[in-house]
Design a protein around this motif. Sequence first.
Motif, PDB file in Angstrom:
ATOM      1  N   ILE A   3       0.861  -1.186   0.000  1.00  0.00           N
ATOM      2  CA  ILE A   3       0.000   0.000   0.000  1.00  0.00           C
ATOM      3  C   ILE A   3       0.892   1.228   0.000  1.00  0.00           C
ATOM      4  CG2 ILE A   3      -1.748   1.290   1.267  1.00  0.00           C
ATOM      5  CD1 ILE A   3      -2.682  -1.384   2.458  1.00  0.00           C
ATOM      6  N   ALA A   4       0.732   2.075  -0.988  1.00  0.00           N
ATOM      7  CA  ALA A   4       1.537   3.292  -1.079  1.00  0.00           C
ATOM      8  C   ALA A   4       0.610   4.466  -1.341  1.00  0.00           C
ATOM      9  CB  ALA A   4       2.577   3.167  -2.194  1.00  0.00           C
ATOM     10  N   HIS A   5       0.401   5.275  -0.313  1.00  0.00           N
ATOM     11  CA  HIS A   5      -0.384   6.504  -0.424  1.00  0.00           C
ATOM     12  C   HIS A   5       0.570   7.656  -0.113  1.00  0.00           C
ATOM     13  CE1 HIS A   5      -4.313   4.101   0.603  1.00  0.00           C
ATOM     14  NE2 HIS A   5      -3.724   3.704  -0.511  1.00  0.00           N
ATOM     15  N   ILE A   6       1.231   8.155  -1.142  1.00  0.00           N
ATOM     16  CA  ILE A   6       2.335   9.092  -0.931  1.00  0.00           C
ATOM     17  C   ILE A   6       2.290  10.242  -1.931  1.00  0.00           C
ATOM     18  CG2 ILE A   6       3.902   7.387   0.065  1.00  0.00           C
ATOM     19  CD1 ILE A   6       5.215   7.089  -2.675  1.00  0.00           C
ATOM     20  N   THR A   7       3.010  11.296  -1.557  1.00  0.00           N
ATOM     21  CA  THR A   7       3.248  12.431  -2.450  1.00  0.00           C
ATOM     22  C   THR A   7       4.746  12.703  -2.468  1.00  0.00           C
ATOM     23  OG1 THR A   7       1.101  13.433  -1.976  1.00  0.00           O
ATOM     24  CG2 THR A   7       2.782  14.859  -2.912  1.00  0.00           C
ATOM     25  N   CYS A   8       5.313  12.765  -3.673  1.00  0.00           N
ATOM     26  CA  CYS A   8       6.736  13.050  -3.843  1.00  0.00           C
ATOM     27  C   CYS A   8       6.882  14.416  -4.498  1.00  0.00           C
ATOM     28  CB  CYS A   8       7.411  11.993  -4.715  1.00  0.00           C
ATOM     29  SG  CYS A   8       7.165  10.301  -4.169  1.00  0.00           S
ATOM     30  N   SER A   9       7.625  15.289  -3.896  1.00  0.00           N
ATOM     31  CA  SER A   9       7.807  16.640  -4.427  1.00  0.00           C
ATOM     32  C   SER A   9       9.254  16.862  -4.828  1.00  0.00           C
ATOM     33  CB  SER A   9       7.397  17.683  -3.383  1.00  0.00           C
ATOM     34  OG  SER A   9       6.026  17.550  -3.054  1.00  0.00           O
ATOM     35  N   ARG A  10       9.420  17.455  -6.005  1.00  0.00           N
ATOM     36  CA  ARG A  10      10.732  17.838  -6.502  1.00  0.00           C
ATOM     37  C   ARG A  10      10.670  19.297  -6.929  1.00  0.00           C
ATOM     38  NH1 ARG A  10      11.684  14.423  -4.005  1.00  0.00           N
ATOM     39  NH2 ARG A  10      12.677  12.411  -4.356  1.00  0.00           N
ATOM     40  N   ALA A  11      11.827  19.842  -7.306  1.00  0.00           N
ATOM     41  CA  ALA A  11      11.865  21.251  -7.680  1.00  0.00           C
ATOM     42  C   ALA A  11      10.960  21.539  -8.867  1.00  0.00           C
ATOM     43  CB  ALA A  11      13.301  21.648  -8.004  1.00  0.00           C
ATOM     44  N   SER A  12      10.883  20.595  -9.813  1.00  0.00           N
ATOM     45  CA  SER A  12      10.148  20.845 -11.052  1.00  0.00           C
ATOM     46  C   SER A  12       8.764  20.212 -11.103  1.00  0.00           C
ATOM     47  CB  SER A  12      10.966  20.332 -12.249  1.00  0.00           C
ATOM     48  OG  SER A  12      11.243  18.947 -12.109  1.00  0.00           O
ATOM     49  N   PHE A  13       8.435  19.313 -10.152  1.00  0.00           N
ATOM     50  CA  PHE A  13       7.130  18.664 -10.200  1.00  0.00           C
ATOM     51  C   PHE A  13       6.785  18.047  -8.851  1.00  0.00           C
ATOM     52  CE2 PHE A  13      10.124  15.275 -11.180  1.00  0.00           C
ATOM     53  CZ  PHE A  13       9.643  14.209 -10.443  1.00  0.00           C
ATOM     54  N   SER A  14       5.519  17.664  -8.730  1.00  0.00           N
ATOM     55  CA  SER A  14       5.040  16.915  -7.572  1.00  0.00           C
ATOM     56  C   SER A  14       4.160  15.794  -8.093  1.00  0.00           C
ATOM     57  CB  SER A  14       4.244  17.823  -6.633  1.00  0.00           C
ATOM     58  OG  SER A  14       3.747  17.086  -5.524  1.00  0.00           O
ATOM     59  N   ILE A  15       4.302  14.605  -7.515  1.00  0.00           N
ATOM     60  CA  ILE A  15       3.536  13.457  -7.990  1.00  0.00           C
ATOM     61  C   ILE A  15       2.840  12.775  -6.813  1.00  0.00           C
ATOM     62  CG2 ILE A  15       5.524  11.912  -7.869  1.00  0.00           C
ATOM     63  CD1 ILE A  15       4.378  10.477 -10.305  1.00  0.00           C
ATOM     64  N   ARG A  16       1.603  12.390  -7.035  1.00  0.00           N
ATOM     65  CA  ARG A  16       0.772  11.799  -5.982  1.00  0.00           C
ATOM     66  C   ARG A  16       0.361  10.388  -6.402  1.00  0.00           C
ATOM     67  NH1 ARG A  16      -4.851  12.054  -5.432  1.00  0.00           N
ATOM     68  NH2 ARG A  16      -5.634  11.720  -3.312  1.00  0.00           N
ATOM     69  N   VAL A 202      -0.885   4.474 -14.843  1.00  0.00           N
ATOM     70  CA  VAL A 202      -0.573   5.558 -15.775  1.00  0.00           C
ATOM     71  C   VAL A 202      -0.361   6.851 -14.990  1.00  0.00           C
ATOM     72  CG1 VAL A 202      -1.376   6.907 -17.752  1.00  0.00           C
ATOM     73  CG2 VAL A 202      -1.949   4.478 -17.585  1.00  0.00           C
ATOM     74  N   ILE A 203       0.728   7.568 -15.306  1.00  0.00           N
ATOM     75  CA  ILE A 203       0.953   8.885 -14.709  1.00  0.00           C
ATOM     76  C   ILE A 203       0.364   9.938 -15.633  1.00  0.00           C
ATOM     77  CG2 ILE A 203       2.644  10.577 -13.931  1.00  0.00           C
ATOM     78  CD1 ILE A 203       4.518   8.368 -13.235  1.00  0.00           C
ATOM     79  N   SER A 204      -0.570  10.690 -15.114  1.00  0.00           N
ATOM     80  CA  SER A 204      -1.214  11.757 -15.879  1.00  0.00           C
ATOM     81  C   SER A 204      -1.585  12.882 -14.926  1.00  0.00           C
ATOM     82  CB  SER A 204      -2.466  11.232 -16.588  1.00  0.00           C
ATOM     83  OG  SER A 204      -3.140  12.264 -17.260  1.00  0.00           O
ATOM     84  N   LYS A 205      -1.242  14.103 -15.295  1.00  0.00           N
ATOM     85  CA  LYS A 205      -1.581  15.291 -14.496  1.00  0.00           C
ATOM     86  C   LYS A 205      -1.092  15.140 -13.060  1.00  0.00           C
ATOM     87  CE  LYS A 205      -5.601  16.135 -17.424  1.00  0.00           C
ATOM     88  NZ  LYS A 205      -7.085  16.198 -17.515  1.00  0.00           N
ATOM     89  N   ASN A 206       0.159  14.709 -12.918  1.00  0.00           N
ATOM     90  CA  ASN A 206       0.860  14.617 -11.624  1.00  0.00           C
ATOM     91  C   ASN A 206       0.251  13.582 -10.682  1.00  0.00           C
ATOM     92  OD1 ASN A 206       2.615  16.729 -12.379  1.00  0.00           O
ATOM     93  ND2 ASN A 206       1.099  18.243 -11.735  1.00  0.00           N
ATOM     94  N   THR A 207      -0.486  12.634 -11.229  1.00  0.00           N
ATOM     95  CA  THR A 207      -1.114  11.597 -10.402  1.00  0.00           C
ATOM     96  C   THR A 207      -0.881  10.228 -11.033  1.00  0.00           C
ATOM     97  OG1 THR A 207      -2.842  13.104  -9.648  1.00  0.00           O
ATOM     98  CG2 THR A 207      -3.273  10.765  -9.406  1.00  0.00           C
ATOM     99  N   ILE A 208      -0.542   9.249 -10.192  1.00  0.00           N
ATOM    100  CA  ILE A 208      -0.440   7.865 -10.650  1.00  0.00           C
ATOM    101  C   ILE A 208      -1.788   7.202 -10.431  1.00  0.00           C
ATOM    102  CG2 ILE A 208       0.682   5.635 -10.307  1.00  0.00           C
ATOM    103  CD1 ILE A 208       3.165   7.068  -9.414  1.00  0.00           C
ATOM    104  N   SER A 209      -2.372   6.709 -11.498  1.00  0.00           N
ATOM    105  CA  SER A 209      -3.685   6.070 -11.405  1.00  0.00           C
ATOM    106  C   SER A 209      -3.583   4.744 -10.669  1.00  0.00           C
ATOM    107  CB  SER A 209      -4.246   5.827 -12.800  1.00  0.00           C
ATOM    108  OG  SER A 209      -3.480   4.817 -13.467  1.00  0.00           O
ATOM    109  N   PRO A 210      -4.653   4.308  -9.993  1.00  0.00           N
ATOM    110  CA  PRO A 210      -4.673   2.945  -9.461  1.00  0.00           C
ATOM    111  C   PRO A 210      -4.504   1.954 -10.613  1.00  0.00           C
ATOM    112  CG  PRO A 210      -6.487   4.239  -8.575  1.00  0.00           C
ATOM    113  CD  PRO A 210      -5.885   5.047  -9.686  1.00  0.00           C
ATOM    114  N   PRO A 211      -3.890   0.804 -10.365  1.00  0.00           N
ATOM    115  CA  PRO A 211      -3.679  -0.149 -11.455  1.00  0.00           C
ATOM    116  C   PRO A 211      -4.995  -0.686 -12.002  1.00  0.00           C
ATOM    117  CG  PRO A 211      -3.125  -1.136  -9.336  1.00  0.00           C
ATOM    118  CD  PRO A 211      -3.343   0.315  -9.085  1.00  0.00           C
TER     119      PRO A 211
END
Length: 357
Positions: A3-16, A202-211
């Motif tokens: 189970i991974a419910h996380i947000t990763c932030s970098r200088a150029s982007f953030s991904i959830r 799929v990564i789209s609009k800074n979000t990873i979709s559930p499989p």
Amino acid sequence: MLIAHITCSRASFSIRAEVDLTPGVLYGLIGPSGSGKTTFLHALAGLVPADGEIKFKQDIWQDHSHLAPSQRRSISTVFQENRLFPHLTVKENLLFAEQRTLTDSCSVDMETVIENLEIDRILEKKPGQLSGGQIKRVSIARSILSDPDILLLDEPTTELEDRLKSKILRFISELTKTNNKITILVSHHLPDIGRYCEETMVISKNTISPPGPTQLIFVRGLADLSNQAESLEGSVLSVTVLDHQRDRGLTRFSLADEIIVAPISDDLEVGEKTNIFVLARDVILASKQPDKISIRNCLSGQLVQINEYPDDFSSVVLIDIGGQSLAARITNSSLQDMSLQPGQTIFALIKTISVKV
């Protein structure tokens, strides 16, 4: 379960990400370059910081008050770059991994791994003496022999020839199922995801979709991944090997009552079930069955759906063939000239070399 419910932030982007991954499944992860695929893998492995919770089985690897170091997580990563120990031979790199497993015994035999990765002739060489493709194969072998519960593959086959790539990915798929592992494959080569991954994120609009089931995700289209959507949409079809015509360099597959011809893949057994991949842009449609043409594959099906994209003057047509969906991208001009409508019988033409096995 992971189970991974996380947000990763970098200088150029953030991904959830909010994903729940089940053992025994090979997952694909796709997205545009620079969207955060590698960052997500590194966050799972504890190599980069992230906010949120990561839990595997009953073990909490990360939450608001706890962060397990990477060496305490049963994860092995195949990185894009070379991470082999330069002072050790190939065999010594493999033995090092085998000796550092978190379990009492390795669930896979070293000789089996060496054979399937075809590295038996380079065991006494050091990384500086290897080609890029050989380094990739040794890196994959080392990760497998560390016997992790979770295997993360970041573009693992980029420098491999098609034959080796297919053999290795098939081997990893079998290991994932038989040893009840979780494997995540990152690749920009969509046919690899389509053929070997049971489910895809799929990564789209800074979000990873559930499989979700790879077949459904591909046939719905992946327009968010590129400005050239037609280069990405495709179909994953489950087929059965009929025979090999070695004198013609062809393999024949059955899909319901239809026969599909592809470049020879005689490493597959007759009667074996496998997946094939076809890009939507490689499918030609005909309202009547054509005669005396060079295209070997002419599949009869029912048109079930038309998705129009006015901005680029094209449409994706979905055709039901034996209960499976085949996508074809055509111009809106062709759509109008052919008067295509859901429910009508349609013929899908596919060149042999466009069928990826």
